[in-house]
Scaffold this motif. Structure first.
Motif, PDB file in Angstrom:
ATOM      1  N   SER A   1       0.831  -1.195   0.000  1.00 47.59           N
ATOM      2  CA  SER A   1       0.000   0.000   0.000  1.00 47.59           C
ATOM      3  C   SER A   1       0.869   1.251   0.000  1.00 47.59           C
ATOM      4  O   SER A   1       1.940   1.278   0.582  1.00 47.59           O
ATOM      5  N   LYS A   2       0.395   2.306  -0.672  1.00 48.42           N
ATOM      6  CA  LYS A   2       1.081   3.592  -0.630  1.00 48.42           C
ATOM      7  C   LYS A   2       0.712   4.339   0.646  1.00 48.42           C
ATOM      8  O   LYS A   2       1.480   5.131   1.143  1.00 48.42           O
ATOM      9  N   ALA A   3      -0.494   4.110   1.139  1.00 52.78           N
ATOM     10  CA  ALA A   3      -0.954   4.819   2.332  1.00 52.78           C
ATOM     11  C   ALA A   3      -0.600   4.026   3.582  1.00 52.78           C
ATOM     12  O   ALA A   3      -1.006   2.891   3.741  1.00 52.78           O
ATOM     13  N   THR A   4       0.203   4.638   4.421  1.00 49.80           N
ATOM     14  CA  THR A   4       0.537   4.071   5.721  1.00 49.80           C
ATOM     15  C   THR A   4       0.226   5.160   6.753  1.00 49.80           C
ATOM     16  O   THR A   4      -0.024   6.310   6.392  1.00 49.80           O
ATOM     17  N   ARG A   5       0.278   4.812   8.017  1.00 44.85           N
ATOM     18  CA  ARG A   5       0.081   5.843   9.027  1.00 44.85           C
ATOM     19  C   ARG A   5       1.140   6.938   8.886  1.00 44.85           C
ATOM     20  O   ARG A   5       0.869   8.109   9.135  1.00 44.85           O
ATOM     21  N   ALA A   6       2.339   6.561   8.471  1.00 37.19           N
ATOM     22  CA  ALA A   6       3.420   7.535   8.294  1.00 37.19           C
ATOM     23  C   ALA A   6       3.091   8.516   7.169  1.00 37.19           C
ATOM     24  O   ALA A   6       3.212   9.732   7.352  1.00 37.19           O
ATOM     25  N   THR A   7       2.668   8.008   6.010  1.00 40.95           N
ATOM     26  CA  THR A   7       2.360   8.908   4.891  1.00 40.95           C
ATOM     27  C   THR A   7       1.131   9.752   5.211  1.00 40.95           C
ATOM     28  O   THR A   7       1.074  10.929   4.863  1.00 40.95           O
ATOM     29  N   GLN A   8       0.180   9.172   5.897  1.00 34.23           N
ATOM     30  CA  GLN A   8      -1.017   9.933   6.279  1.00 34.23           C
ATOM     31  C   GLN A   8      -0.658  11.064   7.235  1.00 34.23           C
ATOM     32  O   GLN A   8      -1.192  12.172   7.130  1.00 34.23           O
ATOM     33  N   ALA A   9       0.251  10.820   8.181  1.00 35.82           N
ATOM     34  CA  ALA A   9       0.679  11.849   9.123  1.00 35.82           C
ATOM     35  C   ALA A   9       1.365  13.002   8.390  1.00 35.82           C
ATOM     36  O   ALA A   9       1.127  14.173   8.702  1.00 35.82           O
ATOM     37  N   LEU A  10       2.198  12.679   7.404  1.00 29.97           N
ATOM     38  CA  LEU A  10       2.885  13.723   6.635  1.00 29.97           C
ATOM     39  C   LEU A  10       1.908  14.516   5.778  1.00 29.97           C
ATOM     40  O   LEU A  10       2.010  15.745   5.681  1.00 29.97           O
ATOM     41  N   GLU A  11       0.965  13.812   5.147  1.00 32.31           N
ATOM     42  CA  GLU A  11      -0.039  14.504   4.336  1.00 32.31           C
ATOM     43  C   GLU A  11      -0.876  15.440   5.201  1.00 32.31           C
ATOM     44  O   GLU A  11      -1.132  16.581   4.822  1.00 32.31           O
ATOM     45  N   LYS A  12      -1.272  14.974   6.366  1.00 27.92           N
ATOM     46  CA  LYS A  12      -2.076  15.781   7.284  1.00 27.92           C
ATOM     47  C   LYS A  12      -1.306  17.038   7.717  1.00 27.92           C
ATOM     48  O   LYS A  12      -1.891  18.108   7.890  1.00 27.92           O
ATOM     49  N   ALA A  13       0.013  16.908   7.880  1.00 29.74           N
ATOM     50  CA  ALA A  13       0.856  18.035   8.286  1.00 29.74           C
ATOM     51  C   ALA A  13       1.213  18.945   7.113  1.00 29.74           C
ATOM     52  O   ALA A  13       1.825  20.000   7.310  1.00 29.74           O
ATOM     53  N   GLY A  14       0.849  18.540   5.889  1.00 32.47           N
ATOM     54  CA  GLY A  14       1.142  19.347   4.702  1.00 32.47           C
ATOM     55  C   GLY A  14       2.603  19.338   4.304  1.00 32.47           C
ATOM     56  O   GLY A  14       3.105  20.303   3.730  1.00 32.47           O
ATOM     57  N   ILE A  15       3.300  18.250   4.590  1.00 33.28           N
ATOM     58  CA  ILE A  15       4.728  18.126   4.301  1.00 33.28           C
ATOM     59  C   ILE A  15       4.930  17.428   2.947  1.00 33.28           C
ATOM     60  O   ILE A  15       4.355  16.375   2.693  1.00 33.28           O
ATOM     61  N   ALA A  16       5.762  18.032   2.098  1.00 35.26           N
ATOM     62  CA  ALA A  16       6.077  17.444   0.795  1.00 35.26           C
ATOM     63  C   ALA A  16       7.043  16.274   0.978  1.00 35.26           C
ATOM     64  O   ALA A  16       8.024  16.380   1.722  1.00 35.26           O
ATOM     65  N   PHE A  17       6.736  15.160   0.312  1.00 30.13           N
ATOM     66  CA  PHE A  17       7.608  13.986   0.370  1.00 30.13           C
ATOM     67  C   PHE A  17       7.376  13.157  -0.884  1.00 30.13           C
ATOM     68  O   PHE A  17       6.396  13.342  -1.592  1.00 30.13           O
ATOM     69  N   SER A  18       8.293  12.249  -1.143  1.00 28.50           N
ATOM     70  CA  SER A  18       8.104  11.277  -2.225  1.00 28.50           C
ATOM     71  C   SER A  18       8.345   9.886  -1.662  1.00 28.50           C
ATOM     72  O   SER A  18       9.055   9.718  -0.664  1.00 28.50           O
TER      73      SER A  18
END
Length: 157
Positions: free
Chosen positions: A2-19
């Motif tokens: 899965s692309k969505a993990t709790r880690a990626t969700q936390a970063l998205e919620k914080a508005g942080i750019a990542f790849s």
């Protein structure tokens, strides 16, 4: 995977750019972070590992380059404690909600004090575990400190 993990969700919620970057995880690797760096073709200083430790019996999260080891006395001092030790793998899994080899500092089950090796802030971009074995997040290391309220300190031996 899965692309969505709790880690990626936390970063998205914080508005942080990542790849996101995937690699072939080797469960038999002696040093998981080093194996990730090699698989990604990156310098070990840019591929950070997430460790769970105890300072005076209280849990902390430690982020440092994959080719370095945490100096327990330095970690204890950074946390204002007297002694530090590594957390047992089963305890780390229970505390974070992630499997060893897939522990991310983002999206852990419980928020704990986080410490970042200050040398990582000298890199433009770094990689961190994305919450699954074989999944790395690439981002600006200053955002790690921002999102996690991490304290930067000299932590390596």
């Amino acid at each position: 995977m899965s692309k969505a993990t709790r880690a990626t969700q936390a970063l998205e919620k914080a508005g942080i750019a990542f790849s996101l970057h995937r690699y072939d995880y080797d469960p038999a690797a002696d040093r998981i972070g080093m194996q990730a760096a090699e698989a990604l073709g990156e310098a070990p200083s840019r591929v950070l590992k997430t460790l769970m430790a105890l300072v005076d019996g209280k849990p902390v999260c430690v982020i440092l380059p994959s080719d370095r080891e945490v100096a327990m006395k330095r970690l204890a001092a950074a946390a204002g404690g007297k002694s530090a030790q590594m957390m047992k793998p089963a305890d780390a899994e229970r505390m974070t909600g992630y499997k060893v080899g897939g522990i991310s500092p983002f999206g852990q089950m419980r928020s704990v004090p986080t410490f970042l090796e200050e040398a990582a802030l000298g890199e433009e971009q770094v990689y961190l575990n994305g919450g699954q074995r074989g999944l790395q997040i690439r981002l600006d290391p200053r955002r790690i400190a921002e999102v996690l309220n991490a304290k930067a300190a000299a932590l390596v031996a």
